[in-house]
Each structure stands twice: as structure tokens, then as C-alpha cells.
Design an enzyme around this catalytic site. Structure first.
Site, mmCIF file in Angstrom:
data_model
loop_
_atom_site.group_PDB
_atom_site.id
_atom_site.type_symbol
_atom_site.label_atom_id
_atom_site.label_comp_id
_atom_site.label_asym_id
_atom_site.label_seq_id
_atom_site.Cartn_x
_atom_site.Cartn_y
_atom_site.Cartn_z
ATOM 1 N N ASP A 79 0.800 -1.222 0.000
ATOM 2 C CA ASP A 79 0.000 0.000 0.000
ATOM 3 C C ASP A 79 0.837 1.280 0.000
ATOM 4 O OD1 ASP A 79 -2.483 -1.233 -0.084
ATOM 5 O OD2 ASP A 79 -2.667 -1.361 2.098
ATOM 6 N N HIS A 93 0.157 -7.591 -1.334
ATOM 7 C CA HIS A 93 -1.109 -8.321 -1.407
ATOM 8 C C HIS A 93 -1.751 -8.140 -2.777
ATOM 9 C CE1 HIS A 93 -2.174 -4.301 0.125
ATOM 10 N NE2 HIS A 93 -3.335 -4.459 -0.494
#
Length: 315
Positions: A117, A265
Site C-alpha cells: 500500500d 497483497h
């Protein structure tokens, strides 16, 4: 340690889900303030297993924020795409969100869509906490990979080589898309570019992780374009090897809490082929500036650090 603390600690159960990453935690109620020993048990599990999961935790937005705040300072929901109205710390992730859908990609690679992120910021969030609310009866699984295990499984000569490299991470409109839609306009107005070490030293454990977010890392500083491309593709293929990953099947009330410093992810794309809605909400925690094995810190090329000040400005 008094009897009450021992009782709390005994209730927390950590169940590993794979060899290298992922554990499910039970025996805690996240709707209420946690005792210090339970906070420590969750933090310890997070550091060991990189991502931890909880089931049947039906939190409101306010409870989600309160739970997150026990582990660090919250950022604004998203530095580019804002936040949920009335809740500056919460970012909505729905099936129909456009932020991470890149239409018309000509080539899909095994690492396409994998990311850590907001690595384009000079201080990417240290952790993210994602809460499932509306979940399809099947499909929509999320995957995580362990970037520490990936680093350790490189050969010694390659580890020594990448230890000294740095990469440029960019969050900017796709080529030719600036100004053509709301997504491109938002990104164009909040461009983030930073140079990070290719190997990040974890500030709490001292472990080294391959900091090679496929969606944001654009090139390796100092290498020729072909050299950079070849090395990055090798590393991206390596970090997404199945043995480093865990796959999580969401249910209503599920929560995933991951260490953004040691993981990447993959959000699901199969949901776009289903007729079911999918709604999750995310908080993120303010991160530090990455440091490489040589002690050199990341540097911002464009954009500001991500932190609480941004939440105040957007509120």
C-alpha cells in the site's frame, strides 16, 4: 503478572494458516478497548505472521477506528482518493471502485495487481486494517505474500547485489489517461513519487524484506532500462511464488490486519465476473521512512508524507 492479565493472555489463540505467512486470531472482542496484554499478543502475532485475521467481529466505523488507534496513529482514508463521508480515517473498498482497476491492459503478468500500500509516499503506511461487511457467497478472496521469506530465499550473491539498490515508486495516471476520467484526475492532482531502498530493514525486528511493490515500483535507480526491467521481473516473479503466500476467504465480520513493511497483497478480480456486491472498509496507520541495509533512508521526489495532517486537510 496478576491473575486477570494471565486470564486475558490465555484466551488469545493464534492459529497459523501457512508455512510463512498468515494466522487467525480468536479469543478477543475487537468491539471494545483491548487490555494491554491482548494488544501485545496481536502485535507479536502480526510481527511473526505478517498478516493476522479475525472472524465474526461486527464493528461500526467508530469501533473500527478505535481498534486501529490502539496500534498506531491513523492516516486519512487514502491520500489520493479521500475517505468515507464523516469518517476521515476510513477508505471504502467496493466492487465498483475504480481506483485500482486499470482497463485495457495489454499484457498480464503473474505479478499483475500485487502491491504494497501507498509505497509511492516517502513514509508508506506501516499497517492496514481491512473489514469485510458485504461479502459474496463465493469468490473475492485476497492474497498476501511474505517479503522477508522471499528475501531470505534469494541466493547469497543476489541478496548482496539488491542490498545496495534503490527503486523509484510512482503513483501517477496511466499513460495517456490524465484528465480523461475521475480516477485519472484524482491521481494527476495528487501525484506521489519516492525513491526507496530495494531491501527494507524492518524497524522493529531488524529483518530485511524485498521492498518491490509491483504496482508502484517503476525502475531501479542507476540501472539501464533493460537491466532494470529484467531484474524487477525476476524479483516480482520471485516474491509472488505460491509458497510465500496465504489466501483468505472473507466472511461478513472478517478483519485482516497486515504489516505493510513486510508484505504485498493481491486484491481479487474475479468479483467483476459475479453478480454479487462486495463492500469492505480500510484504515491505515502512519508509517516511518524506510531505511536500507546501508543505513540510507528513502527520499521524496514528489508529494508529501502520509499522516494525520492530511486527514485534517481533507476533513
Amino acid at each position: 503478572m496478576n491473575a486477570a492479565v494471565i486470564e486475558h493472555a490465555a484466551r488469545v489463540e493464534v492459529k497459523p494458516l501457512s508455512a510463512h505467512i498468515g494466522a487467525e486470531i480468536s479469543g478477543v472482542d475487537l468491539t471494545r478497548p483491548l487490555p494491554k496484554d491482548e494488544v501485545k499478543a496481536i502485535r507479536d502475532a502480526l510481527l511473526k505472521w505478517r498478516v493476522v485475521f479475525f472472524r465474526e467481529q461486527f464493528l461500526s466505523h467508530e469501533q473500527h477506528v478505535a481498534f486501529s488507534a490502539q496500534f498506531g496513529e491513523l492516516t486519512v482514508g487514502h491520500p489520493v482518493f479521500g475517505h468515507v463521508d464523516g469518517h476521515p480515517e476510513i477508505y471504502s473498498i467496493s466492487k465498483f471502485r475504480k481506483a485500482t482497476r486499470f482497463e485495457g491492459q495489454s499484457v498480464l503478468r503473474p505479478w499483475t495487481g500485487w502491491h504494497t500500500d501507498v509505497t509511492a509516499a516517502v513514509n508508506p503506511p506501516y499497517a492496514s486494517i481491512l473489514r469485510g461487511v458485504t461479502i459474496p457467497p463465493y469468490g473475492g478472496d485476497t492474497q498476501w505474500t511474505n517479503l522477508v521469506a522471499a528475501y531470505q530465499k534469494l541466493s547469497a550473491p543476489l541478496r548482496a547485489f539488491v542490498d545496495g539498490l534503490r527503486g523509484v515508486h510512482r503513483f501517477a495516471p496511466p499513460q495517456g489517461a490524465a484528465g480523461t476520467d475521475a480516477f485519472a484526475k484524482a491521481v494527476d492532482q495528487h501525484t506521489l513519487v519516492s525513491e526507496h531502498p530495494l531491501v527494507r530493514v524492518h524497524p522493529e525486528t531488524g529483518e530485511r524484506a524485498l521492498y518491490v511493490s509491483p504496482s508502484f515500483l517503476k525502475h531501479i535507480a542507476g540501472l539501464a532500462p533493460r537491466e532494470s526491467q529484467a531484474l524487477l521481473e525476476l524479483l516480482w516473479e520471485h516474491v509472488t511464488r505460491p509458497e510465500f503466500t496465504v489466501r483468505f476467504k472473507w466472511e461478513p465480520g472478517s478483519i485482516a490486519f497486515w504489516d505493510n513493511r513486510t508484505t504485498a497483497h493481491l486484491a481479487p478480480t474475479d468479483i467483476f465476473d459475479l453478480d454479487f456486491d462486495r463492500q469492505l472498509y480500510r484504515t491505515t496507520l502512519v508509517g516511518d521512512i524506510p531505511v536500507g541495509p546501508d543505513g540510507q533512508s528513502s527520499v521524496a521526489i514528489e508529494g508529501s508524507p502520509v499522516g494525520a495532517a492530511a486527514a485534517v486537510a481533507l476533513n
